[in-house]
Scaffold this motif. Structure first.
Motif, PDB file in Angstrom:
ATOM      1  N   LEU A 143     -20.000   7.506   5.449  1.00 43.33           N
ATOM      2  CA  LEU A 143     -19.265   7.165   6.673  1.00 43.33           C
ATOM      3  C   LEU A 143     -20.132   7.396   7.908  1.00 43.33           C
ATOM      4  O   LEU A 143     -20.159   6.584   8.824  1.00 43.33           O
ATOM      5  CB  LEU A 143     -18.023   8.060   6.787  1.00 43.33           C
ATOM      6  N   VAL A 144     -20.822   8.515   7.908  1.00 47.03           N
ATOM      7  CA  VAL A 144     -21.640   8.871   9.078  1.00 47.03           C
ATOM      8  C   VAL A 144     -22.770   7.860   9.270  1.00 47.03           C
ATOM      9  O   VAL A 144     -23.053   7.412  10.382  1.00 47.03           O
ATOM     10  CB  VAL A 144     -22.208  10.299   8.911  1.00 47.03           C
ATOM     11  N   LEU A 145     -23.414   7.509   8.154  1.00 42.23           N
ATOM     12  CA  LEU A 145     -24.579   6.623   8.248  1.00 42.23           C
ATOM     13  C   LEU A 145     -24.204   5.157   8.114  1.00 42.23           C
ATOM     14  O   LEU A 145     -25.048   4.290   8.321  1.00 42.23           O
ATOM     15  CB  LEU A 145     -25.597   6.986   7.156  1.00 42.23           C
TER      16      LEU A 145
ATOM     17  N   GLN B  92     -30.266   5.587  13.299  1.00 41.88           N
ATOM     18  CA  GLN B  92     -29.853   6.901  13.761  1.00 41.88           C
ATOM     19  C   GLN B  92     -28.352   6.852  14.011  1.00 41.88           C
ATOM     20  O   GLN B  92     -27.898   6.088  14.869  1.00 41.88           O
ATOM     21  CB  GLN B  92     -30.626   7.285  15.033  1.00 41.88           C
ATOM     22  N   GLY B  93     -27.609   7.635  13.251  1.00 43.64           N
ATOM     23  CA  GLY B  93     -26.154   7.503  13.296  1.00 43.64           C
ATOM     24  C   GLY B  93     -25.806   6.129  12.772  1.00 43.64           C
ATOM     25  O   GLY B  93     -26.204   5.749  11.673  1.00 43.64           O
ATOM     26  N   LEU B 165     -30.363  10.740  10.616  1.00 49.04           N
ATOM     27  CA  LEU B 165     -31.471   9.792  10.686  1.00 49.04           C
ATOM     28  C   LEU B 165     -31.754   9.239   9.303  1.00 49.04           C
ATOM     29  O   LEU B 165     -31.829   9.993   8.333  1.00 49.04           O
ATOM     30  CB  LEU B 165     -32.728  10.497  11.207  1.00 49.04           C
ATOM     31  N   MET B 166     -31.865   7.934   9.224  1.00 47.73           N
ATOM     32  CA  MET B 166     -32.168   7.316   7.941  1.00 47.73           C
ATOM     33  C   MET B 166     -33.367   6.400   8.102  1.00 47.73           C
ATOM     34  O   MET B 166     -33.416   5.577   9.023  1.00 47.73           O
ATOM     35  CB  MET B 166     -30.973   6.517   7.439  1.00 47.73           C
ATOM     36  N   LEU B 167     -34.335   6.557   7.205  1.00 46.83           N
ATOM     37  CA  LEU B 167     -35.493   5.673   7.168  1.00 46.83           C
ATOM     38  C   LEU B 167     -35.395   4.849   5.903  1.00 46.83           C
ATOM     39  O   LEU B 167     -35.113   5.387   4.836  1.00 46.83           O
ATOM     40  CB  LEU B 167     -36.802   6.486   7.124  1.00 46.83           C
ATOM     41  N   GLU B 168     -35.628   3.564   6.031  1.00 48.45           N
ATOM     42  CA  GLU B 168     -35.590   2.696   4.846  1.00 48.45           C
ATOM     43  C   GLU B 168     -36.873   1.888   4.785  1.00 48.45           C
ATOM     44  O   GLU B 168     -37.311   1.333   5.796  1.00 48.45           O
ATOM     45  CB  GLU B 168     -34.420   1.709   4.939  1.00 48.45           C
TER      46      GLU B 168
END
Lengths: 193, 182
Positions: A143-145, B92-93, B165-168
């Motif tokens: 949900l957050v991401l 981010q978010g 934070l997510m990196l793909e």
């Protein structure tokens, strides 16, 4: 010397026994909460795997004992307190939201199973608790991401959670046999003098 | 163990593969519909991470191939991407940024208020070099490359949950699909 008016038919022995029983339950709850905090802290020091979120979940063993011995409401209270205190004491506030997400789902499911399904042992309840705990945490992360692709990660964590839940369920079974306080069926009848 | 415990195990055993393959299907297909950053969000002065402030990019080391450090800029649908062997997508978010082509070795800092993540990029893969997050899980997630991502639990992602934070790591086809919003 003042006398408190007693309710008609009140048995002072029963009253004393109930008060003693209540105090005992409060003390047990406090001990269990302290143990959960210590176990949670020790687990955080040991990394089982590079995969985030994999841990033994020994606190689940104590939660199972609480569910069987002290009731559902007390279990929810202890779970929430444990999550809040862990986050505050061990300096990881972000873990509070994920802990609550997993904990609320897990305790709810375990409570429903204990109340609603006859013939289920703590092992089965522990498996369900472990699975749903990790499910709740990853659902929150999704949900957050906003990333539904984390479903495969959730499946892996749920499998590990189930395995660890079986372990903690077995442990709680052993502890229940050794400590009759957590086995309602072995409760002594009648008040203590 | 009792009979009904096996029933719980059976139910879990049925659900898990379905979830796993559904997740894989979502991973190898098209990226989720991107949500572009707003024009205000790229103000590097925005202070509080709690406001989901946009990250500001500050390079830490000089890139080897003489490239400029990549800038995080709003995602623009259907924009033309420079050619590269792989691309880095930053999220981010819930805010998506334009894919960054990876053509050479570089390290750069993503800062959002007090949160800092140092990311290393190269054609061989990406990894989180450093983070000031509380659990350091992102640093332990190792390197993602186009070759090893099939075998990774998180597939092509490195996730720093405390910093949202997510990196793909995207292949060229995936980057094109992402930009087209498919």
């Amino acid at each position: 010397m003042s006398f408190k008016p007693k309710a008609p038919g009140a048995d002072p022995l029963m009253e004393r026994s109930r008060a003693r029983e209540n105090n005992k339950r409060i003390a047990l709850s406090a001990i269990l909460l302290a143990l959960m905090l210590v176990l949670g802290f020790v687990e955080s020091l040991v990394s089982l795997s590079a995969v985030p979120g994999i841990k033994v979940g020994l606190s689940n063993c104590l939660l199972l004992l609480t569910l069987y011995g002290l009731g559902i409401r007390r279990s929810f209270e202890l779970m929430v307190l444990k999550v809040l205190l862990s986050g505050i004491l061990f300096g990881n506030p972000i873990s509070i939201q994920y802990g609550l997400a997993g904990g609320l789902l897990s305790v709810s499911v375990m409570s429903l199973l204990i109340r609603g399904v006859k013939g289920l042992s703590p092992v089965g309840v522990g498996i369900a608790g472990g699975v749903t705990h990790n499910m709740g945490q990853v659902l929150l992360a999704m949900l957050v991401l906003g990333t539904p692709g984390l479903l495969s990660y959730m499946a892996i964590l749920m499998a590990v959670g189930g395995a660890m839940g079986a372990l903690t369920g077995s442990l709680s079974l052993i502890i229940r046999r050794a400590l009759p306080e957590f086995d309602p069926q072995s409760a002594k009848p009648g008040p203590h003098p | 163990m009792k009979k009904k415990d096996w029933l719980v195990i059976a139910i879990v055993a049925l659900i898990l593969p379905a979830l796993y393959f559904a997740g894989r299907g979502l991973n190898t297909g098209k990226p989720a519909s991107p949500k572009p950053a707003s024009a205000d969000a790229l103000n590097p002065e925005s202070a509080s991470p709690a406001d989901n402030a946009s990250p500001a990019v500050l390079p830490v080391s000089s890139p080897v191939a003489g490239l400029e450090a990549p800038a995080l800029r709003p995602f623009v649908k259907n924009e033309a991407l420079p050619e590269a062997g792989s691309y880095l997508r930053v999220k981010q978010g819930r805010t998506d940024y334009a894919p960054i082509p990876i053509s050479g070795q570089t390290t750069f800092l993503i800062r959002c208020g007090e949160w800092e993540n140092r990311v290393s990029l190269s054609p061989e893969g990406i990894f989180m070099q450093h983070s000031n997050c509380s659990n350091q899980s992102c640093v332990k997630q190792g390197t993602v490359s186009l070759k090893n991502r099939e075998g990774r639990v998180l597939y092509n992602r490195i996730i720093c949950l405390p910093h949202e934070l997510m990196l793909e790591l995207l292949s060229p086809d995936e980057a094109q699909s992402y930009v087209r919003g498919q």
